[in-house]
Design a protein around this motif. Structure first.
Motif, PDB file in Angstrom:
ATOM      1  N   HIS A 195       0.842  -1.198   0.000  1.00 35.23           N
ATOM      2  CA  HIS A 195       0.000   0.000   0.000  1.00 35.23           C
ATOM      3  C   HIS A 195       0.877   1.248   0.000  1.00 35.23           C
ATOM      4  O   HIS A 195       1.936   1.260   0.632  1.00 35.23           O
ATOM      5  CB  HIS A 195      -0.907  -0.017   1.231  1.00 35.23           C
ATOM      6  N   PRO A 196       0.442   2.299  -0.704  1.00 40.49           N
ATOM      7  CA  PRO A 196       1.221   3.536  -0.746  1.00 40.49           C
ATOM      8  C   PRO A 196       1.569   4.070   0.641  1.00 40.49           C
ATOM      9  O   PRO A 196       2.660   4.612   0.843  1.00 40.49           O
ATOM     10  CB  PRO A 196       0.284   4.504  -1.483  1.00 40.49           C
ATOM     11  N   ASP A 197       0.661   3.914   1.620  1.00 37.83           N
ATOM     12  CA  ASP A 197       0.954   4.370   2.979  1.00 37.83           C
ATOM     13  C   ASP A 197       2.231   3.730   3.511  1.00 37.83           C
ATOM     14  O   ASP A 197       3.069   4.404   4.121  1.00 37.83           O
ATOM     15  CB  ASP A 197      -0.203   4.012   3.915  1.00 37.83           C
ATOM     16  N   ASN A 198       2.366   2.437   3.259  1.00 39.41           N
ATOM     17  CA  ASN A 198       3.547   1.731   3.758  1.00 39.41           C
ATOM     18  C   ASN A 198       4.807   2.213   3.060  1.00 39.41           C
ATOM     19  O   ASN A 198       5.853   2.390   3.688  1.00 39.41           O
ATOM     20  CB  ASN A 198       3.394   0.217   3.544  1.00 39.41           C
ATOM     21  N   VAL A 199       4.667   2.422   1.734  1.00 33.59           N
ATOM     22  CA  VAL A 199       5.835   2.892   0.977  1.00 33.59           C
ATOM     23  C   VAL A 199       6.217   4.288   1.448  1.00 33.59           C
ATOM     24  O   VAL A 199       7.398   4.577   1.695  1.00 33.59           O
ATOM     25  CB  VAL A 199       5.527   2.888  -0.543  1.00 33.59           C
ATOM     26  N   ALA A 200       5.204   5.151   1.617  1.00 34.78           N
ATOM     27  CA  ALA A 200       5.476   6.515   2.075  1.00 34.78           C
ATOM     28  C   ALA A 200       6.123   6.498   3.457  1.00 34.78           C
ATOM     29  O   ALA A 200       7.073   7.236   3.722  1.00 34.78           O
ATOM     30  CB  ALA A 200       4.176   7.312   2.108  1.00 34.78           C
ATOM     31  N   ASP A 201       5.622   5.617   4.280  1.00 37.33           N
ATOM     32  CA  ASP A 201       6.176   5.498   5.625  1.00 37.33           C
ATOM     33  C   ASP A 201       7.645   5.114   5.568  1.00 37.33           C
ATOM     34  O   ASP A 201       8.496   5.685   6.267  1.00 37.33           O
ATOM     35  CB  ASP A 201       5.368   4.447   6.394  1.00 37.33           C
ATOM     36  N   MET A 202       7.938   4.147   4.707  1.00 34.50           N
ATOM     37  CA  MET A 202       9.328   3.704   4.585  1.00 34.50           C
ATOM     38  C   MET A 202      10.202   4.807   4.008  1.00 34.50           C
ATOM     39  O   MET A 202      11.352   4.987   4.425  1.00 34.50           O
ATOM     40  CB  MET A 202       9.407   2.457   3.693  1.00 34.50           C
ATOM     41  N   LEU A 203       9.638   5.562   3.057  1.00 34.55           N
ATOM     42  CA  LEU A 203      10.397   6.661   2.455  1.00 34.55           C
ATOM     43  C   LEU A 203      10.713   7.710   3.507  1.00 34.55           C
ATOM     44  O   LEU A 203      11.842   8.184   3.622  1.00 34.55           O
ATOM     45  CB  LEU A 203       9.590   7.305   1.333  1.00 34.55           C
ATOM     46  N   VAL A 204       9.685   8.035   4.284  1.00 38.88           N
ATOM     47  CA  VAL A 204       9.831   9.071   5.293  1.00 38.88           C
ATOM     48  C   VAL A 204      10.846   8.657   6.344  1.00 38.88           C
ATOM     49  O   VAL A 204      11.674   9.438   6.794  1.00 38.88           O
ATOM     50  CB  VAL A 204       8.448   9.351   5.925  1.00 38.88           C
ATOM     51  N   GLN A 205      10.802   7.389   6.699  1.00 37.09           N
ATOM     52  CA  GLN A 205      11.734   6.902   7.715  1.00 37.09           C
ATOM     53  C   GLN A 205      13.079   6.512   7.118  1.00 37.09           C
ATOM     54  O   GLN A 205      13.906   5.938   7.817  1.00 37.09           O
ATOM     55  CB  GLN A 205      11.119   5.699   8.428  1.00 37.09           C
ATOM     56  N   GLN A 206      13.246   6.795   5.840  1.00 35.43           N
ATOM     57  CA  GLN A 206      14.515   6.515   5.160  1.00 35.43           C
ATOM     58  C   GLN A 206      14.914   5.054   5.317  1.00 35.43           C
ATOM     59  O   GLN A 206      16.080   4.753   5.576  1.00 35.43           O
ATOM     60  CB  GLN A 206      15.620   7.410   5.732  1.00 35.43           C
TER      61      GLN A 206
END
Lengths: 205, 196
Positions: free
Chosen positions: A48-59
């Motif tokens: 899900h995009p939320d998970n990807v965004a979360d991972m991106l944000v948390q580097q």
């Protein structure tokens, strides 16, 4: 008598060897249509995009976004940290090490999810693991991450979180694929992280 | 790489060509080894000639070890090999019928064609009986369909049943085979027959 000993002297040592070595469990991969269907319908590959965004944000260093669109499209817009492997180049030798590994989590994305699905299916057929598909592609990414529609009955916390999230996302969009621009976006990101957590709790209630 | 057909390296039609060539080679070797003689074949039941046992078990263990080595080297995917599914009751009944026919007629299906090809009349009669049996089975299929399909076990392997590795099972079978060869040759000395 001699031929009997010869036969026994050959076959028994061979049997001893085959009994001693571990059996070969590597599967020469070729999923049957049925197996592939089972994997496809189980939604296993979708992130899900939320998970990807979360991972991106948390580097998250384990995330590897892979853009399967054409280089032109990739140059115009891409997700931060993404690399470009056009679908037509998927099987090129230089990408094997990226696609066939067990360290990183590869997430394919395209505009919709058709091309990324195709990329996933091909890599799956080749027996590569750790490849995933961004659910809904960039279109859904835009819907959920860049322009999230606030639910009718949401807490203010959630709205702020989403607003911050959008800000973070557009910041990430402003940068190109290069690592240094991604780093320049770091200061904004920890703030977003904490708000994201709030959002999760609110969603849970 | 292998199996060639399953991995679409060759087509099923090409496969038939290979099967034809291998079949001819098989028949040639059978004939050459004297398997067209029903006395020689029946000898395994009376102990005076155990060449059938020795030849077929040697073939089996050679193929078994060969396949396991090919699998070890990654040249064949054993999970794609076709294994006859086991229907327990029909397997037992079929074994009994086949064994009885073997003793009575002096041939097994393959060797009967071997014998017929060099002009043995008993082998030709055997083939007629064989075709008759196929005909009766086919026409009467509804009568024994339930029995035929009873007790389906899938494709069980002895190694899985015993919970041991395929390789270890292979070693056990090889040792058992050589034990049987030894007993067979002992029987040949014990129950000798001058001419057959």
């Amino acid at each position: 008598m001699n031929s009997r000993l010869l036969l026994a002297g050959f076959i028994i040592p061979m049997a001893l060897i085959i009994a001693a070595v571990p059996s070969n469990t590597t599967k020469q991969y070729k999923l049957t249509a049925n197996e592939l269907l089972q994997e496809a319908v189980s939604y296993e590959p979708y992130i899900h995009p939320d998970n990807v965004a979360d991972m991106l944000v948390q580097q998250d260093p384990s995330l590897q976004l892979i853009d399967v669109r054409t280089p032109d499209e990739f140059d115009k817009f891409s997700l931060p940290g993404a690399i470009n492997i056009p679908l037509s180049e998927l099987l090129a030798d230089q990408y094997v090490d990226i696609l066939d590994q067990d360290v990183k989590m590869n997430v394919f994305y395209s505009n919709g999810s058709l091309n990324s699905n195709e990329a996933w299916m091909i890599t799956r057929q080749l027996g590569y693991s750790n490849n995933y598909v961004l659910q809904g592609g960039l279109n859904y990414w835009a819907e959920t991450i860049i322009n999230p529609v606030p639910p009718s009955s949401t807490s203010p916390d959630e709205e702020i979180a989403k607003y911050n999230f959008r800000k973070g996302a557009s910041m990430a969009l402003g940068g190109s694929v290069e690592g240094n621009t991604a780093k320049s976006a770091i200061p904004a990101k920890p703030v977003i992280t904490s708000k994201k957590k709030k959002k999760r709790v609110a969603g849970g209630c | 790489m292998g199996p060639l057909v399953a991995n679409e390296i060759i087509t099923t039609d090409t496969n038939l060509v290979f099967a034809f060539l291998i079949g001819i080679g098989f028949g040639f070797v059978l004939e050459g080894a004297g398997f067209s003689s029903s006395r020689k074949l029946a000898g395994v039941f009376y102990g005076y000639d155990t060449v059938v046992l020795k030849v077929f078990f040697t073939a089996a263990i050679t193929a078994m070890i060969g396949l396991l080595f090919l699998s070890l080297f990654g040249w064949i995917d054993l999970s794609l090999i076709y294994i006859n599914p086991t229907f327990l009751y029909s397997a037992i009944a079929g074994g009994v019928i086949m064994g009885a026919g073997f003793i009575l007629g002096g041939f097994c299906p393959g060797t009967s064609f071997c014998g017929a090809s060099i002009g043995k009349i008993d082998a030709m009669v055997f083939i007629v009986g064989l075709i008759l049996g196929i005909f009766i089975f086919g026409e009467g299929y509804p009568l024994w369909e339930d029995f035929y399909k009873a007790k389906f076990l899938g494709i069980p392997k002895i190694s899985e049943f015993m919970g041991i590795k395929d390789g270890l099972m292979a070693l056990i079978i090889v040792l058992v085979a050589f034990g049987m060869f030894w007993i067979g040759e002992w029987a040949e000395k014990k129950f000798p027959r001058e001419e057959y």
